[in-house]
Design a protein around this motif. Structure first.
Motif, PDB file in Angstrom:
ATOM      1  N   LYS A  12       0.841  -1.197   0.000  1.00  0.00           N
ATOM      2  CA  LYS A  12       0.000   0.000   0.000  1.00  0.00           C
ATOM      3  C   LYS A  12       0.877   1.247   0.000  1.00  0.00           C
ATOM      4  O   LYS A  12       1.861   1.317   0.736  1.00  0.00           O
ATOM      5  CB  LYS A  12      -0.888  -0.008   1.245  1.00  0.00           C
ATOM      6  CG  LYS A  12      -1.820   1.161   1.339  1.00  0.00           C
ATOM      7  CD  LYS A  12      -2.715   1.060   2.564  1.00  0.00           C
ATOM      8  CE  LYS A  12      -3.642   2.238   2.668  1.00  0.00           C
ATOM      9  NZ  LYS A  12      -4.490   2.176   3.844  1.00  0.00           N
ATOM     10  N   ARG A  13       0.496   2.191  -0.834  1.00  0.00           N
ATOM     11  CA  ARG A  13       1.168   3.486  -0.821  1.00  0.00           C
ATOM     12  C   ARG A  13       0.681   4.254   0.395  1.00  0.00           C
ATOM     13  O   ARG A  13      -0.520   4.310   0.665  1.00  0.00           O
ATOM     14  CB  ARG A  13       0.858   4.252  -2.098  1.00  0.00           C
ATOM     15  CG  ARG A  13       1.680   5.483  -2.207  1.00  0.00           C
ATOM     16  CD  ARG A  13       1.486   6.142  -3.541  1.00  0.00           C
ATOM     17  NE  ARG A  13       2.430   7.235  -3.597  1.00  0.00           N
ATOM     18  CZ  ARG A  13       3.029   7.656  -4.667  1.00  0.00           C
ATOM     19  NH1 ARG A  13       2.762   7.082  -5.807  1.00  0.00           N
ATOM     20  NH2 ARG A  13       3.878   8.640  -4.630  1.00  0.00           N
ATOM     21  N   CYS A  14       1.607   4.828   1.123  1.00  0.00           N
ATOM     22  CA  CYS A  14       1.247   5.512   2.369  1.00  0.00           C
ATOM     23  C   CYS A  14       2.072   6.785   2.488  1.00  0.00           C
ATOM     24  O   CYS A  14       3.284   6.720   2.739  1.00  0.00           O
ATOM     25  CB  CYS A  14       1.499   4.584   3.558  1.00  0.00           C
ATOM     26  SG  CYS A  14       1.030   5.290   5.131  1.00  0.00           S
ATOM     27  N   GLY A  15       1.412   7.925   2.281  1.00  0.00           N
ATOM     28  CA  GLY A  15       2.141   9.190   2.340  1.00  0.00           C
ATOM     29  C   GLY A  15       3.218   9.223   1.275  1.00  0.00           C
ATOM     30  O   GLY A  15       2.956   8.990   0.105  1.00  0.00           O
ATOM     31  N   GLY A  16       4.456   9.436   1.695  1.00  0.00           N
ATOM     32  CA  GLY A  16       5.566   9.479   0.756  1.00  0.00           C
ATOM     33  C   GLY A  16       6.282   8.155   0.611  1.00  0.00           C
ATOM     34  O   GLY A  16       7.297   8.068  -0.072  1.00  0.00           O
ATOM     35  N   TRP A  18       5.932   3.468   1.172  1.00  0.00           N
ATOM     36  CA  TRP A  18       5.174   2.254   0.885  1.00  0.00           C
ATOM     37  C   TRP A  18       5.186   1.357   2.104  1.00  0.00           C
ATOM     38  O   TRP A  18       6.179   1.312   2.843  1.00  0.00           O
ATOM     39  CB  TRP A  18       5.797   1.514  -0.297  1.00  0.00           C
ATOM     40  CG  TRP A  18       5.703   2.315  -1.552  1.00  0.00           C
ATOM     41  CD1 TRP A  18       6.530   3.321  -1.946  1.00  0.00           C
ATOM     42  CD2 TRP A  18       4.699   2.218  -2.553  1.00  0.00           C
ATOM     43  NE1 TRP A  18       6.107   3.843  -3.143  1.00  0.00           N
ATOM     44  CE2 TRP A  18       4.995   3.176  -3.534  1.00  0.00           C
ATOM     45  CE3 TRP A  18       3.591   1.391  -2.719  1.00  0.00           C
ATOM     46  CZ2 TRP A  18       4.205   3.346  -4.670  1.00  0.00           C
ATOM     47  CZ3 TRP A  18       2.819   1.559  -3.845  1.00  0.00           C
ATOM     48  CH2 TRP A  18       3.123   2.523  -4.812  1.00  0.00           C
ATOM     49  N   ARG A  32       7.721  -0.782   6.580  1.00  0.00           N
ATOM     50  CA  ARG A  32       7.688   0.440   5.779  1.00  0.00           C
ATOM     51  C   ARG A  32       8.916   0.510   4.883  1.00  0.00           C
ATOM     52  O   ARG A  32      10.008   0.128   5.294  1.00  0.00           O
ATOM     53  CB  ARG A  32       7.651   1.666   6.682  1.00  0.00           C
ATOM     54  CG  ARG A  32       6.428   1.700   7.556  1.00  0.00           C
ATOM     55  CD  ARG A  32       6.432   2.927   8.474  1.00  0.00           C
ATOM     56  NE  ARG A  32       5.328   2.846   9.406  1.00  0.00           N
ATOM     57  CZ  ARG A  32       4.095   3.260   9.152  1.00  0.00           C
ATOM     58  NH1 ARG A  32       3.822   3.784   7.981  1.00  0.00           N
ATOM     59  NH2 ARG A  32       3.146   3.141  10.043  1.00  0.00           N
ATOM     60  N   LYS A  34      10.832   3.164   1.741  1.00  0.00           N
ATOM     61  CA  LYS A  34      10.855   4.507   1.163  1.00  0.00           C
ATOM     62  C   LYS A  34      10.393   4.522  -0.290  1.00  0.00           C
ATOM     63  O   LYS A  34       9.826   5.508  -0.752  1.00  0.00           O
ATOM     64  CB  LYS A  34      12.259   5.107   1.259  1.00  0.00           C
ATOM     65  CG  LYS A  34      12.660   5.433   2.673  1.00  0.00           C
ATOM     66  CD  LYS A  34      14.027   6.078   2.714  1.00  0.00           C
ATOM     67  CE  LYS A  34      14.390   6.392   4.161  1.00  0.00           C
ATOM     68  NZ  LYS A  34      15.696   7.048   4.257  1.00  0.00           N
ATOM     69  N   GLN A  60      -3.965   2.151  -3.629  1.00  0.00           N
ATOM     70  CA  GLN A  60      -3.516   3.535  -3.810  1.00  0.00           C
ATOM     71  C   GLN A  60      -4.207   4.526  -2.885  1.00  0.00           C
ATOM     72  O   GLN A  60      -3.968   5.708  -2.963  1.00  0.00           O
ATOM     73  CB  GLN A  60      -3.752   3.960  -5.266  1.00  0.00           C
ATOM     74  CG  GLN A  60      -2.937   3.188  -6.260  1.00  0.00           C
ATOM     75  CD  GLN A  60      -1.482   3.613  -6.304  1.00  0.00           C
ATOM     76  OE1 GLN A  60      -1.105   4.667  -5.824  1.00  0.00           O
ATOM     77  NE2 GLN A  60      -0.658   2.763  -6.875  1.00  0.00           N
ATOM     78  N   ARG A  61      -5.076   4.055  -2.001  1.00  0.00           N
ATOM     79  CA  ARG A  61      -5.804   4.981  -1.127  1.00  0.00           C
ATOM     80  C   ARG A  61      -4.916   5.670  -0.152  1.00  0.00           C
ATOM     81  O   ARG A  61      -3.947   5.359   0.324  1.00  0.00           O
ATOM     82  CB  ARG A  61      -6.880   4.245  -0.348  1.00  0.00           C
ATOM     83  CG  ARG A  61      -8.029   3.899  -1.231  1.00  0.00           C
ATOM     84  CD  ARG A  61      -9.147   3.291  -0.460  1.00  0.00           C
ATOM     85  NE  ARG A  61      -9.018   1.844  -0.636  1.00  0.00           N
ATOM     86  CZ  ARG A  61      -9.448   0.958   0.213  1.00  0.00           C
ATOM     87  NH1 ARG A  61     -10.008   1.304   1.318  1.00  0.00           N
ATOM     88  NH2 ARG A  61      -9.327  -0.331  -0.021  1.00  0.00           N
TER      89      ARG A  61
END
Length: 61
Positions: A12-16, A18, A32, A34, A60-61
């Motif tokens: 999942k993409r999370c902020g800046g 993954w 997490r 980068k 992508q949420r």
């Protein structure tokens, strides 16, 4: 997570960055990264280790 739930691996993409969610025997582990490439590589290795066949879409949420 609850014991008895199926094993699963999600990216999942999370902020800046993954994150990779790995569920094994109902236990959730979150790592997490980068960038996307190492996250996908790790997730693929976890899917192989857990005997999961297909790669789900990236959330992508």
């Amino acid at each position: 997570m609850v014991a008895g739930e199926p094993n699963d691996v999600r990216v999942k993409r999370c902020g800046g960055g993954w994150i990779v969610h790995t569920v094994q025997d109902g236990k959730l582990t979150v790592l997490r990264f980068k960038t996307q490439s190492p996250a996908e590589y790790f997730a693929d290795a976890q899917r192989t280790r857990l005997g999961l066949a297909a790669k789900p879409p990236i959330d992508q949420r």
